[in-house]
Design an enzyme around this catalytic site. Structure first.
Site, PDB file in Angstrom:
ATOM      1  N   CYS A  67      36.745  37.915  36.113  1.00  7.66           N
ATOM      2  CA  CYS A  67      37.383  38.449  37.088  1.00  7.66           C
ATOM      3  C   CYS A  67      38.721  38.173  37.680  1.00  7.66           C
ATOM      4  O   CYS A  67      39.624  39.203  37.811  1.00  7.66           O
ATOM      5  CB  CYS A  67      36.358  38.044  38.475  1.00  7.66           C
ATOM      6  SG  CYS A  67      36.407  36.448  38.771  1.00  7.66           S
ATOM      7  N   HIS A 119      34.235  34.779  42.690  1.00  3.96           N
ATOM      8  CA  HIS A 119      34.617  35.864  42.047  1.00  3.96           C
ATOM      9  C   HIS A 119      35.580  36.751  43.033  1.00  3.96           C
ATOM     10  O   HIS A 119      35.776  36.640  44.105  1.00  3.96           O
ATOM     11  CB  HIS A 119      33.232  36.812  41.985  1.00  3.96           C
ATOM     12  CG  HIS A 119      33.465  38.254  41.213  1.00  3.96           C
ATOM     13  ND1 HIS A 119      33.599  38.175  40.023  1.00  3.96           N
ATOM     14  CD2 HIS A 119      33.325  39.372  41.677  1.00  3.96           C
ATOM     15  CE1 HIS A 119      33.608  39.247  39.562  1.00  3.96           C
ATOM     16  NE2 HIS A 119      33.279  40.216  40.535  1.00  3.96           N
ATOM     17  N   ASP A 131      36.147  45.513  38.887  1.00  9.95           N
ATOM     18  CA  ASP A 131      36.105  44.042  38.787  1.00  9.95           C
ATOM     19  C   ASP A 131      35.564  43.691  37.168  1.00  9.95           C
ATOM     20  O   ASP A 131      35.070  44.754  36.871  1.00  9.95           O
ATOM     21  CB  ASP A 131      35.310  43.117  39.766  1.00  9.95           C
ATOM     22  CG  ASP A 131      33.750  43.715  39.640  1.00  9.95           C
ATOM     23  OD1 ASP A 131      33.426  44.808  39.465  1.00  9.95           O
ATOM     24  OD2 ASP A 131      32.866  42.800  40.037  1.00  9.95           O
TER      25      ASP A 131
END
Length: 160
Positions: A67, A119, A131
């Site tokens: 990420c 994240h 993402d």
């Protein structure tokens, strides 16, 4: 020095100085305008170019990402903006914004708290983000049941 000699020398020099000032200012403003005009478009284009890329923990591109490796890569490749490597460090070292002030290109963080971020994704508008997660690089909703939003940041001021 005679008055006529001064006029012959000074007038052309003033004229040249005026031209340099005008064209120099025009070039500076057009350069910065073109840089800012392409900013969000460039960031989004770079991000979309990698849709479908595989998720690999610790990967920073260009064909595999985690990420934060993805957000770091997108900002560096699109607008030459360097941001930290991990999601927590990206949050800690970029300008925080509120949910009500989020703009396209801002980063959205997820985790247990602002001190426990695991994240990050890039906001693209209409409640969605791009993402890199277990399904690879995808477009998905920011407020999905499996995500817990803990903050937002603006790594760069982009124009739209």
């Amino acid at each position: 020095m005679s008055n006529s000699l001064i006029k012959k020398i000074v007038k052309p020099l003033l004229f040249i100085a005026t031209l340099v000032a005008m064209f120099g200012a025009a070039n500076l403003s057009s350069d910065s305008a073109s840089a800012s005009n392409r900013s969000y478009d460039s960031v989004l284009k770079t991000a979309k170019k990698h849709l479908g890329a595989r998720y690999v923990w610790g990967a920073t591109g260009p064909s595999r990402f985690d990420c934060s490796g993805f957000t770091k890569y997108v900002y560096k490749k699109s607008i030459k903006k360097s941001i930290p490597r991990t999601a927590q460090a990206q949050y800690n070292h970029t300008k925080h914004v509120t949910k009500s002030n989020i703009k396209k290109g801002d980063l959205v963080y997820f985790g247990g708290s602002k001190h426990s971020i695991y994240h990050v994704g890039m906001y693209i508008g209409n409640g969605k983000m791009i993402d890199s997660q277990n399904r690879g690089v995808v477009v998905e909703k920011v407020y999905a049941p499996w995500w817990h939003v803990v903050g937002f940041s603006r790594p760069a001021n982009l124009s739209y």
